[in-house]
Write a protein that holds these residues in place. Structure first.
Motif, short mmCIF file in Angstrom:
data_model
loop_
_atom_site.label_atom_id
_atom_site.label_comp_id
_atom_site.label_asym_id
_atom_site.label_seq_id
_atom_site.Cartn_x
_atom_site.Cartn_y
_atom_site.Cartn_z
N HIS A 112 -22.35 25.17 1.84
CA HIS A 112 -23.55 24.35 1.97
C HIS A 112 -23.49 23.52 3.25
O HIS A 112 -22.44 22.96 3.60
N GLU A 113 -24.63 23.43 3.93
CA GLU A 113 -24.75 22.55 5.09
C GLU A 113 -25.03 21.13 4.60
O GLU A 113 -25.88 20.91 3.74
N VAL A 114 -24.30 20.16 5.15
CA VAL A 114 -24.47 18.77 4.74
C VAL A 114 -24.73 17.91 5.96
O VAL A 114 -24.26 18.20 7.07
N THR A 156 -24.85 17.87 11.43
CA THR A 156 -24.81 18.78 10.29
C THR A 156 -23.59 19.67 10.41
O THR A 156 -23.27 20.17 11.49
N PHE A 201 -19.87 21.95 4.40
CA PHE A 201 -19.06 21.04 3.59
C PHE A 201 -17.58 21.45 3.63
O PHE A 201 -16.70 20.60 3.65
N ALA A 250 -20.58 12.28 4.07
CA ALA A 250 -21.66 13.22 3.72
C ALA A 250 -22.73 12.46 2.95
O ALA A 250 -22.46 11.88 1.90
N TRP A 308 -27.31 14.65 0.62
CA TRP A 308 -27.05 16.07 0.39
C TRP A 308 -27.90 16.51 -0.80
O TRP A 308 -27.65 16.09 -1.92
N HIS A 309 -28.88 17.38 -0.56
CA HIS A 309 -29.78 17.84 -1.62
C HIS A 309 -29.11 18.97 -2.42
O HIS A 309 -29.63 20.08 -2.53
N LEU A 310 -27.97 18.68 -2.99
CA LEU A 310 -27.17 19.72 -3.63
C LEU A 310 -27.83 20.27 -4.88
O LEU A 310 -27.79 21.48 -5.12
N PHE A 360 -29.74 13.25 -4.40
CA PHE A 360 -28.72 13.37 -3.37
C PHE A 360 -27.31 13.30 -3.95
O PHE A 360 -27.08 12.66 -4.98
N TYR A 401 -23.52 12.04 -2.39
CA TYR A 401 -22.82 11.36 -1.31
C TYR A 401 -21.32 11.56 -1.51
O TYR A 401 -20.83 11.46 -2.63
#
Length: 381
Positions: A65-67, A84, A87, A104, A107-109, A164, A166
């Motif tokens: 995932h891009e964070v 960016t 992770f 981080a 983050w829309h995980l 989000f 964090y």
């Protein structure tokens, strides 16, 4: 002002009367998250006073995932410098003893996991055979916070949300700020400890704790520091209770942008008689770029919430479970909070509801929704 600590989650009526209406912060004990898969999979809680984050597990499961990463040691304009990265690469830096100031954020995980095709699940660590599923719903929004107009609308109608994760090392931090348009915030530490500084709205002109879970009231400035390595789940949210504060914040933002663009207004006025529409469009475009919202977004969110609350329409999403009636204020209360905002908006001298493309239909629909005599009266206030 003190901040209450509740070992057990309160009932919705207690939460409504004691914290939402008076706009007070509250700390709620860890039992509220004890059933979360993330609580068991992301860290070892063998020592409750010193949980150990499993960075290897997190890197294996969410590493691609891009964070968004903030460098807490480098300031850029009014915020921290951001970049960016994957992770997995961030965790590798931490494990190598580097990047201690990297945090981080935003983050829309939850949305990323819910909307992505699930990859093959990694094998669980040999010492932790029961640490739960690798992907899927790694937490559930606590019932007290499910009456959330922002995430209900954004999950159903956009490709964005305000949910989000964090993650950062000790001493990473978020500088002093107020959440977007005076929204509420709840923050839950899955592992680690934070210290919060909270400033009530009355202290705003003077501005230029440690816990597992925090509820930040509407309009309160706050600064947050990780005292240890920490990973948390956060939501920005709003509902009918703090809608007037959001509306006032929107009005203030529009006025701020108008003042900043006075020279543009003068130029437009000199070059044509029919300039107000173009001026309003420019202002709304800048407002949206500054914080992600404009009046169209605001009133579409309100309309979405009113249609659900009145029982006229089921506008739910697979990404968001709506609040049941016993976890929301009565329909009469909701209308009483929305109506003054609606009446003020249609009287604004800027006449945005006439000049912004597509807004008149939304505002008319909000007015029609406010005429509905709903049946959702779960309890009397």
């Amino acid at each position: 002002m003190g901040c209450d600590y509740l070992a057990e989650p309160p009932s919705y009526s207690q939460f409504f009367q004691n914290y939402l209406l008076p706009n007070k912060p509250v700390l709620i004990g860890p039992r509220v998250i004890s059933s979360w898969p993330a609580y068991h999979a992301w860290a070892s809680h063998a020592d409750p006073d010193n949980p150990q984050i499993d960075w290897d597990y997190l890197s294996d499961v969410y590493g691609e995932h891009e964070v968004m990463v903030a460098d807490c040691a480098t300031r850029e304009f009014s915020d921290q410098k951001r970049e960016t990265m994957r992770f997995r690469d961030l965790v590798a830096l931490w494990k190598a003893g580097h990047g201690g100031a990297l945090y981080a954020k935003d983050w829309h995980l939850a949305r990323a996991v819910a909307t992505a095709a699930p990859p093959p699940s990694p094998s669980p660590a040999p010492s932790s055979p029961s640490r739960g599923p690798a992907l899927g719903s790694f937490y559930a929004t606590p019932a007290l916070f499910r009456d959330d107009w922002m995430n209900a609308y954004y999950s159903a109608c956009t490709a964005d949300d305000f949910r989000f994760v964090y993650a950062g090392a000790a001493h990473t931090f978020t500088p002093l700020h107020r959440d977007v348009y005076a929204s509420y915030s709840w923050s839950t530490n899955v592992a680690g400890r934070k210290r919060w500084w909270l400033f009530p709205p009355a202290q705003t002109p003077l501005l230029g704790g440690e816990a597992r879970g925090d509820v930040v009231p509407s309009g309160w400035y706050h600064q947050v520091e990780n005292l240890t390595a920490c990973i948390s789940i956060n939501h920005n949210w709003c509902n009918s209770v703090n809608l007037p504060a959001l509306y006032e914040s929107m009005c203030a933002k529009v006025e701020e942008v108008e003042r900043a663009l006075e020279d543009v207004q003068e130029l437009l006025a000199q070059n044509g008689t029919d300039w107000r529409g173009e001026w309003t469009r420019i202002v709304q475009d800048v407002v949206e770029k500054d914080a992600g919202w404009n009046w169209v977004t605001f009133w579409k969110m309100v309309l979405h919430a009113l249609r659900i609350a009145s029982g006229c329409e089921d506008q739910t999403s697979s990404l968001w479970e709506p609040a049941s009636p016993e976890l929301t204020p009565p329909w009469s209360f909701i209308k009483a909070r929305v109506r003054p905002c609606f009446d003020d908006f249609i009287r604004r001298e800027q006449c945005e509801f006439e000049l912004v493309e597509g807004l008149r239909g939304v505002v008319d629909a909000v007015g029609a929704a406010l005429q509905i005599n709903g049946a959702r009266e779960p309890y009397s206030l």
